[in-house]
Design a protein around this motif. Sequence first.
Motif, mmCIF file in Angstrom:
data_model
loop_
_atom_site.group_PDB
_atom_site.id
_atom_site.type_symbol
_atom_site.label_atom_id
_atom_site.label_comp_id
_atom_site.label_asym_id
_atom_site.label_seq_id
_atom_site.Cartn_x
_atom_site.Cartn_y
_atom_site.Cartn_z
ATOM 1 N N ASP A 1 65.263 65.475 7.700
ATOM 2 C CA ASP A 1 65.780 64.489 6.821
ATOM 3 C C ASP A 1 65.483 63.079 7.284
ATOM 4 O O ASP A 1 65.153 61.920 6.605
ATOM 5 N N ILE A 2 65.790 62.767 8.471
ATOM 6 C CA ILE A 2 65.416 61.615 9.109
ATOM 7 C C ILE A 2 64.060 61.257 9.348
ATOM 8 O O ILE A 2 63.508 60.264 9.154
ATOM 9 N N TRP A 3 63.450 62.411 9.898
ATOM 10 C CA TRP A 3 62.016 62.112 9.988
ATOM 11 C C TRP A 3 61.260 61.830 8.616
ATOM 12 O O TRP A 3 60.406 60.794 8.627
ATOM 13 N N LYS A 4 61.581 62.321 7.574
ATOM 14 C CA LYS A 4 61.276 62.029 6.503
ATOM 15 C C LYS A 4 61.643 60.616 5.911
ATOM 16 O O LYS A 4 60.639 59.901 5.311
ATOM 17 N N ASP B 1 59.401 66.630 21.569
ATOM 18 C CA ASP B 1 60.718 66.044 21.682
ATOM 19 C C ASP B 1 60.645 64.629 20.981
ATOM 20 O O ASP B 1 59.364 64.110 20.494
ATOM 21 N N ILE B 2 61.669 63.907 21.150
ATOM 22 C CA ILE B 2 61.854 62.545 20.507
ATOM 23 C C ILE B 2 60.589 61.576 20.834
ATOM 24 O O ILE B 2 59.975 60.927 20.172
ATOM 25 N N ASP B 3 60.311 61.728 22.096
ATOM 26 C CA ASP B 3 59.311 60.739 22.810
ATOM 27 C C ASP B 3 57.713 60.920 21.964
ATOM 28 O O ASP B 3 57.182 59.969 21.869
ATOM 29 N N TRP B 4 57.467 62.155 22.014
ATOM 30 C CA TRP B 4 56.366 62.733 21.499
ATOM 31 C C TRP B 4 56.335 62.107 19.880
ATOM 32 O O TRP B 4 55.394 61.564 19.536
ATOM 33 N N LEU B 5 57.247 62.424 19.370
ATOM 34 C CA LEU B 5 57.406 61.895 18.006
ATOM 35 C C LEU B 5 57.265 60.583 17.583
ATOM 36 O O LEU B 5 56.334 60.253 16.770
ATOM 37 N N ILE C 1 62.798 50.112 12.779
ATOM 38 C CA ILE C 1 63.430 51.545 12.163
ATOM 39 C C ILE C 1 64.443 51.948 13.516
ATOM 40 O O ILE C 1 64.423 53.310 13.539
ATOM 41 N N ARG C 2 64.921 51.061 14.247
ATOM 42 C CA ARG C 2 65.431 51.547 15.512
ATOM 43 C C ARG C 2 66.761 52.490 15.081
ATOM 44 O O ARG C 2 66.993 53.426 15.733
ATOM 45 N N GLY C 3 67.602 52.221 13.958
ATOM 46 C CA GLY C 3 68.543 52.905 13.583
ATOM 47 C C GLY C 3 68.162 54.289 13.373
ATOM 48 O O GLY C 3 68.858 55.145 13.617
ATOM 49 N N LEU C 4 67.003 54.754 12.601
ATOM 50 C CA LEU C 4 66.439 55.851 12.222
ATOM 51 C C LEU C 4 66.089 56.834 13.493
ATOM 52 O O LEU C 4 66.511 57.902 13.729
ATOM 53 N N TRP C 5 65.356 55.972 14.240
ATOM 54 C CA TRP C 5 65.035 56.819 15.519
ATOM 55 C C TRP C 5 66.218 56.969 16.362
ATOM 56 O O TRP C 5 66.459 58.064 17.057
ATOM 57 N N GLY D 1 68.039 65.482 23.139
ATOM 58 C CA GLY D 1 67.295 65.815 24.377
ATOM 59 C C GLY D 1 66.558 67.043 24.081
ATOM 60 O O GLY D 1 65.743 67.520 25.046
ATOM 61 N N GLU D 2 66.693 67.869 23.117
ATOM 62 C CA GLU D 2 65.820 68.889 22.834
ATOM 63 C C GLU D 2 64.716 68.830 22.041
ATOM 64 O O GLU D 2 64.512 67.940 21.352
#
Length: 310
Positions: free
Chosen positions: A172-175, A259-263, A279-283, A292-293
Amino acid sequence: MSATTQTENEAKELGFSVRQGVDWSNYVLYRPIYQNSFFTHIFDYHSQKPGVSWSIAHDIGAGHGIASSTIASRFDHVVVSDPNDGYTQIARNLLVEQSGISESKFTFLQQGAEKSSVESASIDLITACECMQWTDTEAAVGEFARQLRPGGTLVMTYYTRPLIVGNERAQDIWKAIFEAYSKNATGDLLDRAFRILNNGFDAIALPEASWKTVKRVYINASQGIASFKINDRVGENRVGKNEERVWVNGDPDWSDNQDIDWLKKYFATWVPVLPENEIRGLWDELECILGGEKVRLETPIAMVFATKRA
């Protein structure tokens, strides 16, 4: 065809361009790699025709030649074309200087999909990978028909952003991140691009007068055509009544764990670039959910195949 590099007089940067924020180094690192199954689909479709020829292929919108090297492993000669200023030189450096393939194997053209200097009825296979959204598709498809020999193969492909599977909150957040991106991605060129992309190339027509044996393959599209939808700018469905539609789920070549860094780095390869701080809040929310997973990603891809009529 001899190995040459031809350019139009006026430098151009169309669609997926450096001016829009393209960084080819990051693109290579964080965009999906065309794996074996991708080329297997292409070569299997092409090889199933009587009297099939493997003489000349044309990789259109080739960028820096991502698909061209594998195509060159099967065809005697490959035309590598792209309209953007400097891209064919990047492709030449990659294919000839770095990969060590003989320069005589290629012709490099700075030309667009809608009009080419390639001789009529001279090409056995045309590939247009990740570029049709930047074209006038009706004009481009007509030009492809002009270039191909009777019985020749056209392949148009597009992969969209990966879907996060097995974690609904994260998806949902990625969307939402891509919804924010699409609000920033405006203008006539991008509006047209989204209308082509958001239904997995179903907006691209292949007139029966020129094409037969049309096959549309949708890989890892677990949400159906909606798998490709990023916003509400969706084009008309122009799939013909006699076209075959095939759904392939769970292709591991288009799946990964990241992970989040790759995204974040993957997202930065989309143009026009939307700065992370907007979009700092979404990240931050996505990072909290992931804890961390890594998450499981599946990338939807559309592959459209057609054969030129005699």
